[in-house]
Design a protein around this motif. Structure first.
Motif, PDB file in Angstrom:
ATOM      1  N   ARG A 188      31.121 -10.108  -5.890  1.00  0.00           N
ATOM      2  CA  ARG A 188      31.355 -10.873  -4.770  1.00  0.00           C
ATOM      3  C   ARG A 188      31.416  -9.566  -3.678  1.00  0.00           C
ATOM      4  O   ARG A 188      30.786  -9.941  -2.383  1.00  0.00           O
ATOM      5  CB  ARG A 188      32.856 -11.074  -4.951  1.00  0.00           C
ATOM      6  N   ARG A 189      31.599  -8.289  -4.013  1.00  0.00           N
ATOM      7  CA  ARG A 189      31.569  -7.081  -3.003  1.00  0.00           C
ATOM      8  C   ARG A 189      30.326  -6.978  -2.548  1.00  0.00           C
ATOM      9  O   ARG A 189      29.756  -6.729  -1.348  1.00  0.00           O
ATOM     10  CB  ARG A 189      32.374  -6.013  -3.587  1.00  0.00           C
ATOM     11  N   ARG A 190      29.115  -6.994  -3.524  1.00  0.00           N
ATOM     12  CA  ARG A 190      27.755  -6.579  -3.067  1.00  0.00           C
ATOM     13  C   ARG A 190      27.270  -7.961  -2.183  1.00  0.00           C
ATOM     14  O   ARG A 190      26.416  -7.519  -1.665  1.00  0.00           O
ATOM     15  CB  ARG A 190      27.040  -6.497  -4.300  1.00  0.00           C
ATOM     16  N   TYR A 239      25.823  -0.850  -4.146  1.00  0.00           N
ATOM     17  CA  TYR A 239      26.150  -0.408  -5.663  1.00  0.00           C
ATOM     18  C   TYR A 239      26.679   0.872  -5.755  1.00  0.00           C
ATOM     19  O   TYR A 239      27.834   1.331  -6.327  1.00  0.00           O
ATOM     20  CB  TYR A 239      24.889  -0.537  -6.610  1.00  0.00           C
ATOM     21  N   GLU A 240      26.078   1.874  -4.883  1.00  0.00           N
ATOM     22  CA  GLU A 240      26.370   3.437  -4.813  1.00  0.00           C
ATOM     23  C   GLU A 240      28.013   3.345  -4.127  1.00  0.00           C
ATOM     24  O   GLU A 240      28.663   4.162  -4.895  1.00  0.00           O
ATOM     25  CB  GLU A 240      25.570   4.106  -3.893  1.00  0.00           C
ATOM     26  N   ARG A 241      28.094   2.530  -2.991  1.00  0.00           N
ATOM     27  CA  ARG A 241      29.363   2.807  -2.727  1.00  0.00           C
ATOM     28  C   ARG A 241      30.461   2.108  -3.439  1.00  0.00           C
ATOM     29  O   ARG A 241      31.675   2.980  -3.448  1.00  0.00           O
ATOM     30  CB  ARG A 241      29.409   1.815  -1.241  1.00  0.00           C
ATOM     31  N   ALA A 247      19.061  -7.816  -9.360  1.00  0.00           N
ATOM     32  CA  ALA A 247      20.386  -8.002  -9.227  1.00  0.00           C
ATOM     33  C   ALA A 247      20.796  -7.135  -7.898  1.00  0.00           C
ATOM     34  O   ALA A 247      21.742  -7.444  -7.118  1.00  0.00           O
ATOM     35  CB  ALA A 247      21.258  -7.728 -10.432  1.00  0.00           C
ATOM     36  N   LEU A 248      20.308  -6.128  -7.823  1.00  0.00           N
ATOM     37  CA  LEU A 248      20.799  -5.232  -6.934  1.00  0.00           C
ATOM     38  C   LEU A 248      19.944  -5.260  -5.452  1.00  0.00           C
ATOM     39  O   LEU A 248      20.121  -4.389  -4.665  1.00  0.00           O
ATOM     40  CB  LEU A 248      20.686  -3.324  -7.417  1.00  0.00           C
ATOM     41  N   GLY A 249      19.240  -6.191  -5.473  1.00  0.00           N
ATOM     42  CA  GLY A 249      18.290  -6.503  -4.368  1.00  0.00           C
ATOM     43  C   GLY A 249      17.423  -5.250  -3.986  1.00  0.00           C
ATOM     44  O   GLY A 249      17.378  -4.841  -2.554  1.00  0.00           O
ATOM     45  N   ALA A 250      17.026  -4.629  -4.800  1.00  0.00           N
ATOM     46  CA  ALA A 250      15.967  -3.260  -4.494  1.00  0.00           C
ATOM     47  C   ALA A 250      14.894  -3.612  -3.366  1.00  0.00           C
ATOM     48  O   ALA A 250      14.544  -4.691  -3.468  1.00  0.00           O
ATOM     49  CB  ALA A 250      15.377  -2.951  -5.913  1.00  0.00           C
ATOM     50  N   ARG A 251      15.032  -2.641  -2.483  1.00  0.00           N
ATOM     51  CA  ARG A 251      13.921  -2.692  -1.408  1.00  0.00           C
ATOM     52  C   ARG A 251      12.395  -2.023  -1.983  1.00  0.00           C
ATOM     53  O   ARG A 251      11.248  -2.579  -1.680  1.00  0.00           O
ATOM     54  CB  ARG A 251      14.236  -2.141  -0.340  1.00  0.00           C
ATOM     55  N   ARG A 252      12.727  -1.113  -2.787  1.00  0.00           N
ATOM     56  CA  ARG A 252      11.417  -0.505  -3.436  1.00  0.00           C
ATOM     57  C   ARG A 252      11.126  -0.974  -4.870  1.00  0.00           C
ATOM     58  O   ARG A 252      12.124  -1.026  -5.639  1.00  0.00           O
ATOM     59  CB  ARG A 252      11.628   0.991  -3.492  1.00  0.00           C
ATOM     60  N   MET A 253      10.180  -1.275  -5.300  1.00  0.00           N
ATOM     61  CA  MET A 253       9.643  -1.503  -6.592  1.00  0.00           C
ATOM     62  C   MET A 253       9.166  -0.353  -7.226  1.00  0.00           C
ATOM     63  O   MET A 253       8.568   0.671  -6.734  1.00  0.00           O
ATOM     64  CB  MET A 253       8.615  -2.772  -6.533  1.00  0.00           C
ATOM     65  N   PRO A 254       9.004  -0.023  -8.624  1.00  0.00           N
ATOM     66  CA  PRO A 254       8.343   0.885  -9.318  1.00  0.00           C
ATOM     67  C   PRO A 254       6.879   1.149  -8.890  1.00  0.00           C
ATOM     68  O   PRO A 254       6.430  -0.293  -8.756  1.00  0.00           O
ATOM     69  CB  PRO A 254       8.504   0.538 -10.766  1.00  0.00           C
ATOM     70  N   PRO A 255       6.160   2.427  -8.901  1.00  0.00           N
ATOM     71  CA  PRO A 255       5.107   2.392  -8.407  1.00  0.00           C
ATOM     72  C   PRO A 255       3.909   1.945  -9.733  1.00  0.00           C
ATOM     73  O   PRO A 255       3.174   2.587 -10.281  1.00  0.00           O
ATOM     74  CB  PRO A 255       4.639   3.906  -8.123  1.00  0.00           C
ATOM     75  N   VAL A 256       3.931   0.569  -9.912  1.00  0.00           N
ATOM     76  CA  VAL A 256       3.393  -0.135 -10.930  1.00  0.00           C
ATOM     77  C   VAL A 256       1.629   0.326 -10.831  1.00  0.00           C
ATOM     78  O   VAL A 256       0.999   0.614 -12.130  1.00  0.00           O
ATOM     79  CB  VAL A 256       3.324  -1.597 -11.207  1.00  0.00           C
ATOM     80  N   GLN A 257       0.988   0.409  -9.658  1.00  0.00           N
ATOM     81  CA  GLN A 257      -0.477   0.408  -9.823  1.00  0.00           C
ATOM     82  C   GLN A 257      -0.589   1.808 -10.153  1.00  0.00           C
ATOM     83  O   GLN A 257      -1.647   2.116 -10.939  1.00  0.00           O
ATOM     84  CB  GLN A 257      -0.943   0.051  -8.261  1.00  0.00           C
TER      85      GLN A 257
END
Ligand code: NIG
Ligand code: FE
Length: 416
Positions: A89-91, A97-99, A296-306
């Motif tokens: 709920r808080r997120r 997540y960090e806060r 789930a954390l709504g990451a803005r960055r994805m791992p550098p798969v390429q």
């Protein structure tokens, strides 16, 4: 060579090459829980050549199903008590997540619940979650500790992990993650906690044979690369597989550090630098991609798969099943997110939960591919095209059968 069982009328995805090592109209024979013969059905040796006498071999016709190796989930946190619905709920209201972690929630909330729970309750809850994974064809599961952060609870978690899998057709590989967060009683005494991990918890886990791997959360809200290095070095020199939760929320140099200490994998990697990619490639450190947590954390960055692909880094995919950042035991959903969110091809995603995941756990001589001599752990799938496992994400698993150590598992739709 006497065979115990033979599976026919099956298409095989052996996972032995980038196009999944496909053998259409295949057959697999097993003996003593291992693969004894595998290939095209029209090349099956005659019964007398096989030395088996047809009447003693149990034959399973698979109705044209696809067979893969039993899946390997190489990064989970299946042992825990309580839940984090309040944090969800808080997120949703925008708190990060960090806060939440810094305010004593997140991992530490699960630590409070897990410390209070008896071993048998932890094991029973983890067994249910293992059951969810089995329904998705998983036959090998890595399970981390890390919600204890004290000697007794870390060992209790590792014991619960083993107990959870003891009566189930699954191999559990427990990993010590005592350096997951700084416990509140060590606030302001970081090096004292690291001493406890290195000189008491780790040796106790090793001495009692409770852990096969060691892991560290290398992140601003957890441990620095230098702190993480000291724990990993101790674990790796004690003979454990090394893993690092690395570069998930920020670039903390975790991927490069994993390479330095001879870890087998660096996991998460949303913020991995190019330098980290290159270091991992040079040291043959696998990337473990965890799209459930990014989602789930709504990451803005994805791992550098390429970049990982270009550098030839082996990429595994895992559920990261845990009560906070990746509350998922649905492998179909994880495979889907690996493709839609991270940009893997269905083939890469499927190799990620089989051959590449077995490499992460150091069990590639036994699992993750269909080959003579490997463990007879098979998943049968009621699909026309294996990409359906990634694209079609129903509530129901398309698993049509599961075989562990050469024996069909009942109650999961197995035809025997
Ligand atoms: O893999 N990143 C750190 N550890 C877990 C999260 C655990 C939790 O939030 O309870 C992870 O995402
Ligand atoms: Fe994790």
């Amino acid at each position: 060579m006497n065979w115990d069982r033979l599976w026919t009328d099956v298409n095989l995805a052996c996972m032995t090459d980038a196009s999944l090592g496909v053998v259409r109209d295949g057959a697999v024979a097993t003996k003593g829980g291992r693969v004894a013969w595998i290939g095209r059905a029209d090349q099956l040796p005659e019964a007398d050549e096989a030395g088996s006498g047809a009447c003693t071999v149990l034959v399973t016709r698979c109705g044209g199903a696809w067979m893969t190796p039993g899946l390997v989930d190489c990064h989970t946190h299946l042992v825990f008590a309580g839940n984090r619905a309040d944090e969800f709920r808080r997120r949703l209201q925008g708190e990060s997540y960090e806060r939440i972690a810094r305010s004593g929630g997140g991992i530490l909330a699960t630590v409070r619940a897990t410390r209070a729970a008896p071993l048998h309750e932890l094991a029973a809850a983890a067994a249910k979650r293992l059951g969810d994974l089995l329904a998705w064809g998983v036959t090998t599961v890595e399970i981390k500790s890390g919600y204890g952060l004290d000697l007794d609870t870390e060992l209790k978690m590792l014991e619960a992990a083993a107990a959870a899998g003891a009566d189930m057709p699954v191999d559990v590989m427990p990993t010590l993650l005592a350096a997951h967060a700084l416990p509140p009683e060590y606030a302001g005494r970081r090096s004292a906690y690291l001493d406890l991990v290195i000189h008491e918890i780790l040796p106790a886990a090793v001495e009692r044979g409770l852990a096969t791997g060691v892991d560290v959360f290398c992140e601003e809200i957890a441990f620095s690369a230098a702190e993480a290095r000291s724990v990993l070095q101790a674990g790796v020199s004690a003979g454990l597989r090394g893993h690092v939760h690395a570069d998930q929320l920020s670039d903390g140099g975790g991927g490069a550090m994993a390479a330095e200490v001879g870890a087998r994998s660096a996991d998460h990697l949303e913020h991995l630098s190019q330098q980290g990619v290159e270091a991992m490639a040079r040291a043959d450190v696998s990337a473990v991609l965890l799209p459930g947590a990014a989602h789930a954390l709504g990451a803005r960055r994805m791992p550098p798969v390429q970049a990982l692909r270009d550098a030839g880094v082996s990429m595994a995919v895992a559920t990261d099943a845990n009560p906070g950042s990746s509350p998922f035991t649905n492998v179909g959903m994880i495979l889907n997110l690996a493709c839609t969110l991270f940009g893997l091809t269905p083939e890469e995603a499927l190799l990620g939960v089989t051959a590449a995941a077995a490499k992460v756990l150091g069990i590639d001589a036994d699992a993750g591919v269909l080959e003579v001599g490997k463990r007879a752990d098979f998943a049968l799938w009621d699909v026309q095209d294996l990409a359906e496992l990634c694209y079609w994400v129903p509530g129901r698993s398309p698993l049509a059968g599961l075989v562990k150590d050469g024996r069909p598992v009942n109650g999961l739709g197995t035809r025997s």
